[in-house]
Write an enzyme that holds these catalytic residues in place. Sequence first.
Site, mmCIF file in Angstrom:
data_model
loop_
_atom_site.group_PDB
_atom_site.id
_atom_site.type_symbol
_atom_site.label_atom_id
_atom_site.label_comp_id
_atom_site.label_asym_id
_atom_site.label_seq_id
_atom_site.Cartn_x
_atom_site.Cartn_y
_atom_site.Cartn_z
ATOM 1 N N HIS A 192 0.658 -1.261 0.048
ATOM 2 C CA HIS A 192 0.031 -0.030 -0.046
ATOM 3 C C HIS A 192 1.049 1.232 -0.079
ATOM 4 O O HIS A 192 0.586 2.228 -0.611
ATOM 5 C CB HIS A 192 -0.964 -0.063 1.142
ATOM 6 C CG HIS A 192 -1.787 1.140 1.366
ATOM 7 N ND1 HIS A 192 -1.517 2.586 1.754
ATOM 8 C CD2 HIS A 192 -3.199 1.038 1.272
ATOM 9 C CE1 HIS A 192 -2.461 3.227 1.594
ATOM 10 N NE2 HIS A 192 -3.661 2.266 1.490
ATOM 11 N N TRP A 193 1.923 1.282 0.802
ATOM 12 C CA TRP A 193 3.006 2.431 1.001
ATOM 13 C C TRP A 193 2.566 3.615 1.814
ATOM 14 O O TRP A 193 3.362 4.242 2.118
ATOM 15 C CB TRP A 193 3.489 2.923 -0.265
ATOM 16 C CG TRP A 193 5.054 3.471 -0.488
ATOM 17 C CD1 TRP A 193 5.555 3.612 0.585
ATOM 18 C CD2 TRP A 193 5.452 3.963 -1.755
ATOM 19 N NE1 TRP A 193 6.846 4.241 0.175
ATOM 20 C CE2 TRP A 193 6.556 4.377 -1.162
ATOM 21 C CE3 TRP A 193 5.117 3.992 -2.888
ATOM 22 C CZ2 TRP A 193 7.756 5.085 -2.039
ATOM 23 C CZ3 TRP A 193 6.107 4.804 -3.604
ATOM 24 C CH2 TRP A 193 7.480 5.182 -3.359
ATOM 25 N N ASP A 194 1.270 3.456 2.155
ATOM 26 C CA ASP A 194 0.719 4.513 2.885
ATOM 27 C C ASP A 194 -0.211 4.076 3.868
ATOM 28 O O ASP A 194 -1.321 4.924 4.187
ATOM 29 C CB ASP A 194 0.271 5.903 1.994
ATOM 30 C CG ASP A 194 0.076 7.123 3.082
ATOM 31 O OD1 ASP A 194 0.786 7.180 3.916
ATOM 32 O OD2 ASP A 194 -0.706 7.878 2.444
ATOM 33 N N LEU A 195 -0.106 2.991 4.449
ATOM 34 C CA LEU A 195 -1.133 2.256 5.309
ATOM 35 C C LEU A 195 -1.113 2.694 6.670
ATOM 36 O O LEU A 195 -0.523 2.095 7.695
ATOM 37 C CB LEU A 195 -1.012 0.857 5.138
ATOM 38 C CG LEU A 195 -2.047 -0.082 5.705
ATOM 39 C CD1 LEU A 195 -3.406 0.315 5.119
ATOM 40 C CD2 LEU A 195 -1.692 -1.568 5.744
ATOM 41 N N ASN A 199 -5.999 6.077 6.903
ATOM 42 C CA ASN A 199 -6.274 5.780 5.397
ATOM 43 C C ASN A 199 -7.026 4.371 5.596
ATOM 44 O O ASN A 199 -7.058 3.714 4.713
ATOM 45 C CB ASN A 199 -4.982 5.655 4.680
ATOM 46 C CG ASN A 199 -4.546 6.800 3.704
ATOM 47 O OD1 ASN A 199 -5.486 7.732 3.765
ATOM 48 N ND2 ASN A 199 -3.347 6.670 3.321
#
Length: 294
Positions: A192-195, A199
Amino acid sequence: MITVPARLAEHHAAFSGDAGRAWTAALPALADRMLAHWRLRLAGPGLHGMVALVLPVLTEDGTPAALKLQPPDDETRDEPRALAAWAGDGAVRLLAHDPATGSMLLERLSHRSLGAVADEREAVTRLTGLLARLTAATPPPGLRHLRDITADMLERVPHALPKADPACRPLLKDCAAAVREVTGEPGDRLLHWDLHYDNVLAPLPDSHRAPWLAIDPKPLIGDPCFDIAPALYNRYTPDGTRARFDLMTGLLDADRARARAWTLGRVLQNALWSVEAGDGGPSPELTGIYAALR
């Protein structure tokens, strides 16, 4: 006609200059065009983050949905592909996508985020379960890869060191050394890279969906341990870093040394952004994570 939120316009002007101002100036017309294209009706005021405007809508048959409008760029272009790969399993469902404009029609979720869960251990446990679920999916080909991200970071470190505050330089060096230990095995899972907690949203009532669903991915192929850090620096508590890290790695059955190295890699990534922006060094949260894991 929609009204462009001032903060959204300010962000795009600050980060993209004339191109950002042009995009926000054209945003009302884009919204009208996509509403007509997908035969949607507005169902309330929009929400926005730093990049996207999200409008609650109803489809032609009255189904609640969300129209997400954002400029297509390196940060956003692969979001629809990741959502399609997850197919609603742990993430918001993608209903339609317009590649030319970057617009997406998504299932509508509630406004309640995992950040509203007061019990820290429960929030971390829920987020970790979601991380495991998302990284189990087969990634679509052609996404950005962690091996390239780390190679770029390591190449930038020597240039950043002279610009960094002297107190920050050991952090840059130590985190770069940790990343070098794992660059040979960057992983092959869909990240995901921005979990982070905000979010992750709850579904609408009576939707018969999983209790928590991820939104707003910045897809990347790599090691799942690279996705641990947002759960540490969001809702940060100085005394909670090691406990969260231990809980997450235990639930993921992750190798602790690899998880430490990739988490310090995220510290390095954010520290480089700060130094290159002229801030001199990373935030206190990142410095605290480095101190807890070094």
